[in-house]
Scaffold this motif. Sequence first.
Motif, PDB file in Angstrom:
ATOM      1  N   ASN A 302      39.566  45.462  28.664  1.00 12.90           N
ATOM      2  CA  ASN A 302      40.533  46.382  28.995  1.00 12.90           C
ATOM      3  C   ASN A 302      40.640  46.852  30.421  1.00 12.90           C
ATOM      4  OD1 ASN A 302      41.520  45.827  26.125  1.00 12.90           O
ATOM      5  ND2 ASN A 302      40.258  47.657  25.552  1.00 12.90           N
ATOM      6  N   ALA A 303      39.626  46.617  30.937  1.00  6.63           N
ATOM      7  CA  ALA A 303      39.248  47.423  32.451  1.00  6.63           C
ATOM      8  C   ALA A 303      39.704  46.309  33.398  1.00  6.63           C
ATOM      9  CB  ALA A 303      37.797  47.773  32.391  1.00  6.63           C
ATOM     10  N   GLN A 304      39.816  45.388  33.051  1.00  6.19           N
ATOM     11  CA  GLN A 304      40.272  44.032  34.316  1.00  6.19           C
ATOM     12  C   GLN A 304      40.962  43.139  33.472  1.00  6.19           C
ATOM     13  OE1 GLN A 304      36.787  41.625  35.690  1.00  6.19           O
ATOM     14  NE2 GLN A 304      35.661  42.810  34.115  1.00  6.19           N
ATOM     15  N   GLU A 305      41.978  42.456  34.473  1.00  6.26           N
ATOM     16  CA  GLU A 305      42.802  41.521  34.000  1.00  6.26           C
ATOM     17  C   GLU A 305      41.898  40.258  33.694  1.00  6.26           C
ATOM     18  OE1 GLU A 305      45.686  39.641  32.497  1.00  6.26           O
ATOM     19  OE2 GLU A 305      46.139  41.827  33.357  1.00  6.26           O
ATOM     20  N   VAL A 306      41.920  39.595  32.746  1.00  8.64           N
ATOM     21  CA  VAL A 306      41.365  38.274  32.479  1.00  8.64           C
ATOM     22  C   VAL A 306      42.388  37.116  31.976  1.00  8.64           C
ATOM     23  CG1 VAL A 306      39.504  39.594  31.332  1.00  8.64           C
ATOM     24  CG2 VAL A 306      41.080  38.704  29.686  1.00  8.64           C
ATOM     25  N   ALA A 307      43.668  37.580  32.171  1.00 13.77           N
ATOM     26  CA  ALA A 307      44.610  36.553  31.829  1.00 13.77           C
ATOM     27  C   ALA A 307      44.658  35.504  32.821  1.00 13.77           C
ATOM     28  CB  ALA A 307      46.029  37.040  31.716  1.00 13.77           C
ATOM     29  N   GLY A 308      44.368  34.222  32.504  1.00 16.32           N
ATOM     30  CA  GLY A 308      44.420  33.265  33.580  1.00 16.32           C
ATOM     31  C   GLY A 308      43.110  33.188  34.397  1.00 16.32           C
ATOM     32  N   ALA A 309      42.196  33.859  34.011  1.00 18.42           N
ATOM     33  CA  ALA A 309      40.954  33.665  34.692  1.00 18.42           C
ATOM     34  C   ALA A 309      39.950  32.932  33.885  1.00 18.42           C
ATOM     35  CB  ALA A 309      40.030  35.304  35.080  1.00 18.42           C
ATOM     36  N   PHE A 310      38.916  32.333  34.411  1.00 17.10           N
ATOM     37  CA  PHE A 310      37.810  31.339  33.982  1.00 17.10           C
ATOM     38  C   PHE A 310      36.623  32.329  33.606  1.00 17.10           C
ATOM     39  CE2 PHE A 310      40.618  28.564  36.100  1.00 17.10           C
ATOM     40  CZ  PHE A 310      40.408  27.419  35.436  1.00 17.10           C
ATOM     41  N   VAL A 311      36.307  32.540  32.479  1.00 19.06           N
ATOM     42  CA  VAL A 311      35.393  33.554  31.662  1.00 19.06           C
ATOM     43  C   VAL A 311      34.314  33.134  31.373  1.00 19.06           C
ATOM     44  CG1 VAL A 311      35.202  35.786  30.386  1.00 19.06           C
ATOM     45  CG2 VAL A 311      37.497  35.227  31.409  1.00 19.06           C
TER      46      VAL A 311
END
Length: 435
Positions: A302-311
């Motif tokens: 929730n604290a950072q944008e993960v949409a589209g990221a490689f996690v």
Amino acid sequence: MIRIAQFSDLHYSGKHLAEADRCFSHAVDRAIALDVDAAVISGDSTDHALDLHAPAALRLASNVRRLAEHCPVLMLQGTYSHEPPGTLAIFRLLGGRFPVHVADRIGQVALSNDGNWIASESWRFAQLPGAMRALFSCVPTVNKATVAAAFGATSAAVAVGEQLGALLSGFGPTNRAAREAGVPTIGVSHGTVYGCMTEHGVPMAGFDHEFTTGSLFGAQAQAFMLGHIHRHQEWEDGGRRIAYAGSIGRFHYGEEGEKGFLLWEVGATAARLALYPTSARRTIDFCFEGKPDIEALQAAINAQEVAGAFVRVRWNIADEDRHQVDRDAIGRILNAAAEVKLEGRIVPVVRTRATGLSQAATIADKVQVWARATKVKANPLLACLECLQTCAPEEIVSEILERGVEATVRDFSDTRATAYQAPSDVAADTMPDLV
């Protein structure tokens, strides 16, 4: 003043094709829009040997051809494991408005005013060509095996640095003469500078690195363009500059810093550079010491944008708790990510050998030996053992049901431990104190 776009460590391959081609295509578009005068690819254009029919080979050749339609291109031989000797030879035949020069040997090459490359017959020019726009001193990847064969394996690491230092100093007179004639001088190489930082934040210290900043500045080139390290960094001395462009994209998790290409502006007495970022993928790491905490992970998401990221989610967990990790729950809360990689490190159970355990005559003796090896108190265990040996099972069960497990164990420890006598063959000073 000449404007040069430096690209490095493209690593075209089937595995990295999407990242490499997206980033390099973006960089080529930007360099053309910036109207650069020349382009340099400072090694590792490919990640490994490629078949000519491979999609990665086609896409790389297509982008190099686009560059050659706009300006002269210089491609340097990179690490042999990534670019086997001969890999770049085909690029000489691409054609275009301007030629592609493949620097696969130590030497100097001049860029003429009409956009052609003039290569030295030997390792440097005996006499500088006329009508030069710029002078390039090229040092492709050094074959350390050859050095080891010549100097001995134990001396190879030091010998590489010493020989390269002498070579770079040998370029000095030619580069000084070119600078005095008002010609920009550029060095291009592929290797490791002592003390540089890797893309994972690790300083490169040791005797097996090819260069020092002192040896590179010793070439007397106004600008020195480097490949191999995937992190952009630079050094400056009196207006002369050394810089890694870094990799064109982000090929591994945990890589720090921006990814892009360098725009150099090099004159006879000055050099400037700027990093132009590419559309490299975003990578995010979530690390846990122990079992992944789903609530803490959700808060971090929730604290950072993960949409589209490689996690990547990493954790350390004991072997007996490995099945408690809810991988499906982690995948569900990270469903907006482009990729989710789960890496669990299993901490193995470490067992201490109790020397002499097999030689103990009785179970009580074995408990004593084990307790000393593991540094635990033996008396409570011996009290429970005596209870098991002297009481009927029904009596033990009845006591547990009436008083509770913890109370029963504590009672057995308190009442029986003091009555327990160590075997005569066990020294008194080896008995742990009862608390």
